[in-house]
Design a protein around this motif. Structure first.
Motif, PDB file in Angstrom:
ATOM      1  N   PHE A 116      -6.833  -7.984  -8.449  1.00 43.46           N
ATOM      2  CA  PHE A 116      -8.283  -8.165  -8.365  1.00 43.46           C
ATOM      3  C   PHE A 116      -8.623  -9.601  -7.984  1.00 43.46           C
ATOM      4  O   PHE A 116      -9.524  -9.847  -7.167  1.00 43.46           O
ATOM      5  N   ARG A 117      -7.894 -10.579  -8.543  1.00 46.19           N
ATOM      6  CA  ARG A 117      -8.151 -11.988  -8.219  1.00 46.19           C
ATOM      7  C   ARG A 117      -7.912 -12.256  -6.735  1.00 46.19           C
ATOM      8  O   ARG A 117      -8.635 -13.047  -6.116  1.00 46.19           O
ATOM      9  N   GLN A 118      -6.935 -11.570  -6.139  1.00 50.37           N
ATOM     10  CA  GLN A 118      -6.679 -11.780  -4.714  1.00 50.37           C
ATOM     11  C   GLN A 118      -7.826 -11.234  -3.873  1.00 50.37           C
ATOM     12  O   GLN A 118      -8.203 -11.837  -2.867  1.00 50.37           O
ATOM     13  N   PHE A 119      -8.396 -10.120  -4.295  1.00 52.95           N
ATOM     14  CA  PHE A 119      -9.566  -9.589  -3.594  1.00 52.95           C
ATOM     15  C   PHE A 119     -10.743 -10.565  -3.710  1.00 52.95           C
ATOM     16  O   PHE A 119     -11.476 -10.780  -2.740  1.00 52.95           O
ATOM     17  N   MET A 120     -10.928 -11.154  -4.882  1.00 54.58           N
ATOM     18  CA  MET A 120     -12.024 -12.097  -5.065  1.00 54.58           C
ATOM     19  C   MET A 120     -11.798 -13.374  -4.251  1.00 54.58           C
ATOM     20  O   MET A 120     -12.746 -13.988  -3.770  1.00 54.58           O
ATOM     21  N   ARG A 149      -7.469   2.242  -2.292  1.00 54.45           N
ATOM     22  CA  ARG A 149      -6.179   2.423  -2.964  1.00 54.45           C
ATOM     23  C   ARG A 149      -5.044   1.808  -2.147  1.00 54.45           C
ATOM     24  O   ARG A 149      -4.177   1.123  -2.697  1.00 54.45           O
ATOM     25  N   GLN A 150      -5.034   2.046  -0.839  1.00 52.99           N
ATOM     26  CA  GLN A 150      -3.962   1.516  -0.008  1.00 52.99           C
ATOM     27  C   GLN A 150      -3.983  -0.011  -0.003  1.00 52.99           C
ATOM     28  O   GLN A 150      -2.937  -0.649  -0.059  1.00 52.99           O
ATOM     29  N   ALA A 151      -5.169  -0.600   0.064  1.00 48.54           N
ATOM     30  CA  ALA A 151      -5.274  -2.065   0.050  1.00 48.54           C
ATOM     31  C   ALA A 151      -4.758  -2.630  -1.269  1.00 48.54           C
ATOM     32  O   ALA A 151      -4.044  -3.634  -1.295  1.00 48.54           O
ATOM     33  N   ARG A 152      -5.113  -1.973  -2.384  1.00 47.34           N
ATOM     34  CA  ARG A 152      -4.619  -2.436  -3.687  1.00 47.34           C
ATOM     35  C   ARG A 152      -3.098  -2.361  -3.742  1.00 47.34           C
ATOM     36  O   ARG A 152      -2.434  -3.283  -4.218  1.00 47.34           O
ATOM     37  N   ARG A 153      -2.545  -1.239  -3.282  1.00 47.28           N
ATOM     38  CA  ARG A 153      -1.093  -1.076  -3.313  1.00 47.28           C
ATOM     39  C   ARG A 153      -0.412  -2.102  -2.401  1.00 47.28           C
ATOM     40  O   ARG A 153       0.654  -2.629  -2.729  1.00 47.28           O
ATOM     41  N   SER A 154      -1.024  -2.387  -1.268  1.00 46.44           N
ATOM     42  CA  SER A 154      -0.434  -3.345  -0.337  1.00 46.44           C
ATOM     43  C   SER A 154      -0.367  -4.735  -0.961  1.00 46.44           C
ATOM     44  O   SER A 154       0.643  -5.445  -0.823  1.00 46.44           O
ATOM     45  N   ILE A 155      -1.445  -5.154  -1.630  1.00 48.05           N
ATOM     46  CA  ILE A 155      -1.449  -6.460  -2.279  1.00 48.05           C
ATOM     47  C   ILE A 155      -0.479  -6.478  -3.454  1.00 48.05           C
ATOM     48  O   ILE A 155       0.212  -7.485  -3.691  1.00 48.05           O
ATOM     49  N   TRP A 156      -0.382  -5.361  -4.190  1.00 47.58           N
ATOM     50  CA  TRP A 156       0.576  -5.284  -5.295  1.00 47.58           C
ATOM     51  C   TRP A 156       2.002  -5.471  -4.766  1.00 47.58           C
ATOM     52  O   TRP A 156       2.789  -6.222  -5.347  1.00 47.58           O
ATOM     53  N   ASN A 206      -3.487  -9.805   4.271  1.00 52.60           N
ATOM     54  CA  ASN A 206      -3.079  -8.641   5.059  1.00 52.60           C
ATOM     55  C   ASN A 206      -3.167  -7.428   4.138  1.00 52.60           C
ATOM     56  O   ASN A 206      -2.258  -7.146   3.366  1.00 52.60           O
ATOM     57  N   PHE A 207      -4.286  -6.706   4.198  1.00 51.36           N
ATOM     58  CA  PHE A 207      -4.536  -5.607   3.269  1.00 51.36           C
ATOM     59  C   PHE A 207      -4.045  -4.269   3.826  1.00 51.36           C
ATOM     60  O   PHE A 207      -4.776  -3.281   3.825  1.00 51.36           O
ATOM     61  N   TYR A 208      -2.836  -4.240   4.299  1.00 47.94           N
ATOM     62  CA  TYR A 208      -2.253  -2.987   4.794  1.00 47.94           C
ATOM     63  C   TYR A 208      -0.760  -3.016   4.472  1.00 47.94           C
ATOM     64  O   TYR A 208      -0.218  -4.062   4.103  1.00 47.94           O
ATOM     65  N   PRO A 209      -0.060  -1.881   4.589  1.00 44.11           N
ATOM     66  CA  PRO A 209       1.360  -1.828   4.191  1.00 44.11           C
ATOM     67  C   PRO A 209       2.236  -2.674   5.116  1.00 44.11           C
ATOM     68  O   PRO A 209       2.813  -2.173   6.080  1.00 44.11           O
ATOM     69  N   VAL A 269     -16.718  -6.519  -1.502  1.00 43.98           N
ATOM     70  CA  VAL A 269     -15.295  -6.682  -1.802  1.00 43.98           C
ATOM     71  C   VAL A 269     -14.914  -5.938  -3.078  1.00 43.98           C
ATOM     72  O   VAL A 269     -13.826  -5.364  -3.175  1.00 43.98           O
ATOM     73  N   LEU A 270     -15.806  -5.918  -4.068  1.00 46.33           N
ATOM     74  CA  LEU A 270     -15.551  -5.142  -5.287  1.00 46.33           C
ATOM     75  C   LEU A 270     -15.421  -3.654  -4.964  1.00 46.33           C
ATOM     76  O   LEU A 270     -14.530  -2.964  -5.479  1.00 46.33           O
ATOM     77  N   TYR A 271     -16.300  -3.161  -4.102  1.00 40.58           N
ATOM     78  CA  TYR A 271     -16.212  -1.763  -3.665  1.00 40.58           C
ATOM     79  C   TYR A 271     -14.879  -1.519  -2.950  1.00 40.58           C
ATOM     80  O   TYR A 271     -14.206  -0.502  -3.173  1.00 40.58           O
ATOM     81  N   PHE A 272     -14.494  -2.464  -2.111  1.00 44.56           N
ATOM     82  CA  PHE A 272     -13.229  -2.391  -1.388  1.00 44.56           C
ATOM     83  C   PHE A 272     -12.062  -2.316  -2.367  1.00 44.56           C
ATOM     84  O   PHE A 272     -11.105  -1.561  -2.176  1.00 44.56           O
ATOM     85  N   PHE A 273     -12.137  -3.080  -3.465  1.00 41.59           N
ATOM     86  CA  PHE A 273     -11.073  -3.075  -4.474  1.00 41.59           C
ATOM     87  C   PHE A 273     -11.035  -1.747  -5.225  1.00 41.59           C
ATOM     88  O   PHE A 273      -9.962  -1.164  -5.427  1.00 41.59           O
ATOM     89  N   VAL A 274     -12.184  -1.249  -5.632  1.00 45.47           N
ATOM     90  CA  VAL A 274     -12.237  -0.031  -6.442  1.00 45.47           C
ATOM     91  C   VAL A 274     -11.785   1.195  -5.654  1.00 45.47           C
ATOM     92  O   VAL A 274     -11.006   2.020  -6.156  1.00 45.47           O
ATOM     93  N   PHE A 275     -12.234   1.316  -4.418  1.00 44.00           N
ATOM     94  CA  PHE A 275     -11.968   2.530  -3.649  1.00 44.00           C
ATOM     95  C   PHE A 275     -10.854   2.368  -2.609  1.00 44.00           C
ATOM     96  O   PHE A 275     -10.461   3.348  -1.987  1.00 44.00           O
TER      97      PHE A 275
END
Length: 312
Positions: free
Chosen positions: A83-87, A53-60, A302-305, A45-51
């Protein structure tokens, strides 16, 4: 590589990958247990968060829309909150492993049913449809079927590998949980679903994930912006003439709360009114889902736009 392989839809590849991953994970759980797999899952999941980008933007965007819609400034997004949501997602995955491994007991699940939906099911005999969302941990809802009520739970899915997943569920000890593939609704499938309802079984379906293969959807307001939601659950409920309740499973103060609430006694329409009636019910569902997100803001997975109006 031949032309057929080149033209294969990406969703089909992901579907096979999901089945292989589930089979691998189920085997690893039985052999190693949660403690041994925890570092691996958190690393993934940490790798998923770091790399991702689309998932991070979607959660933001989700956190931003939720904060703006609710007027709660404490929910405004930041790098830390994303990051807390990914965890939280990693924690949910670990809890799913406990479910598959039979380590989730009723003492760890609180059933929140203020209007006695469960009691109505038993008194009336006929089953009903439960509409869930990718909020919280849907897997824990198996506790209702396996640990408590011993009622048959039929989860309606779009994957073509439903029977293979059913074998894995059986190997994990799930005897009252069954996946039914409903990507193509034909008379035989509708008859099967109707018969299951008459036997008092439950139908469960997600109401917040639009099918990739031409499924009907409708755009409604969700957290202050237009978003596409599937029509499928509400069309099914209207055709089957069954009651609809909402079901969510949220982790609050370290304990899962399975929340069931009545939503629609009947969904009916005249031919010319069908689209308007369906849109109205989808909008009601989106409003209720938004309220439920406030109960567990970091458990939206839901980690997509989700609000991408131009994404096909």
């Amino acid at each position: 590589m031949n032309g057929r392989s080149q033209g294969q839809h990406w969703a089909g590849q992901r579907e096979r990958g999901s089945f292989v991953l589930m089979k691998f994970t189920a085997s690893a759980v039985r052999l190693l247990g949660r403690r041994a797999l925890s570092p691996l899952l958190y690393a993934i999941v940490l790798y998923f968060f770091v790399f991702g980008r689309q998932a991070r933007r979607s959660i933001w965007h989700y956190q931003h829309n939720l904060a703006t819609w609710s007027g709660r400034h404490d929910l405004c997004p930041s790098r830390r909150s994303v990051f807390r949501q990914f965890m939280c997602f990693a924690d949910t995955l670990l809890d799913k492993l406990d479910v598959w491994n039979g380590k989730l007991g009723l003492e760890q699940v609180k059933l929140v049913d203020p209007q006695d939906v469960r009691g109505q099911l038993h008194r009336q005999g006929r089953g009903q449809m439960l509409v869930a969302a990718h909020l919280g941990n849907l897997e824990v809802c198996r506790a209702l079927a396996e640990l408590g009520e011993k009622v048959q739970m039929n989860v309606l899915v779009h994957t073509k590998h439903a029977e293979q997943f059913n074998r894995l569920l059986g190997e994990a000890g799930a005897t009252h949980l069954r996946l039914i593939q409903v990507s193509e609704l034909n008379p035989a499938t509708m008859l099967q679903l109707s018969e299951r309802l008459e036997r008092g079984e439950w139908l469960a379906i997600a109401g917040d994930r639009v099918p990739l293969h031409g499924g009907r959807n409708v755009s409604v307001d969700f957290l202050g912006r237009p978003a596409a939601f599937p029509q499928g659950p509400w069309l099914l409920a209207g055709l089957l003439q069954c009651r609809v309740s909402l079901m969510n499973c949220l982790k609050i103060d370290g304990r899962y709360h399975v929340i069931i609430e009545p939503f629609a006694e009947r969904i009916q329409w005249k031919r010319r009114e069908r689209d308007a009636v369906i849109r109205d019910w989808v909008q009601r569902y989106a409003e209720r889902l938004g309220q439920r997100c406030l109960d567990a803001p970091l458990q939206w997975f839901n980690f997509y736009p989700f609000w991408n109006e131009h994404d096909d």
